[in-house]
Design an enzyme around this catalytic site. Sequence first.
Site, PDB file in Angstrom:
ATOM      1  CB  THR A  83     -47.687  45.663  28.566  1.00 38.43           C
ATOM      2  OG1 THR A  83     -49.380  45.886  28.001  1.00 38.43           O
ATOM      3  CG2 THR A  83     -47.977  44.508  28.681  1.00 38.43           C
ATOM      4  CG  ASN A  84     -52.716  49.640  31.618  1.00 29.82           C
ATOM      5  OD1 ASN A  84     -53.193  49.468  32.688  1.00 29.82           O
ATOM      6  ND2 ASN A  84     -51.427  50.537  31.354  1.00 29.82           N
ATOM      7  CB  CYS A 196     -51.909  52.637  27.178  1.00 24.53           C
ATOM      8  SG  CYS A 196     -50.992  52.448  25.370  1.00 24.53           S
ATOM      9  CB  THR A 197     -47.871  51.138  29.961  1.00 21.47           C
ATOM     10  OG1 THR A 197     -47.653  50.677  28.716  1.00 21.47           O
ATOM     11  CG2 THR A 197     -48.498  50.499  31.085  1.00 21.47           C
TER      12      THR A 197
END
Length: 229
Positions: A83-84, A196-197
């Site tokens: 995750t970012n 964002c993933t």
Amino acid sequence: MNLLGVIGGMSWTSTAEYYRLLNEGAAERLGGLHSARLLLHSVDFAEIEVMQRGGRWDEAGALLAEAARGLERAGAGSLLLATNTMHKVAPAIETAVSVPLIHIADVTARAIRAAGLTRIGLLATRFTMEQDFYRERLAAHGIETLIPGEVERAEVHRIIYDELCRNVVLEESRDVYRAVMRDLVERGAQGLVLGCTEITLLVGAADTDVPVFDTTALHVQAALDWLLE
């Protein structure tokens, strides 16, 4: 092959993409029936989202730090936080374990600098776009970050949480993202970071004329480098 610990579930859709890419990458690099040696701790994202919304970052950090300790105890030699946004609590994770965390912003920054760029546009959750933990990490590599306007940030964020995290992909949302991407480029962005993933479920390199930095793919490639070193 080394053993990688993955902290995921934020959301499960992006974690599934990480899992697919890590295994495809291992097979591509090694051939045959090879797959990635992984330990996965997948959290309940509903709990994390409540903490995010309430600004309870210390609690979220403690929860993910405990997950990291479990992965280290199970034998993981390095960690990947899939995750970012939750890299906001990366320091809590790093202080909880003795094994390294492959930081998504550092991996992304190296790719941006390798491309010769110093000013990028960032699409991500509101937390990642508006708070300083991610932009300052890029700035440490000499990279300036542009973010969408307030109304656009709200819509980019809404689409992530209300749609992409639930594995819903809508054409009208793709058009919204394309418009935001165009605006960032017109304002001077030399490239765009999909920070964002989940965003890669919606848009990618084909949706703009400037270089696109897919943080999920870059993170996976760095993890594969470590797995196979």
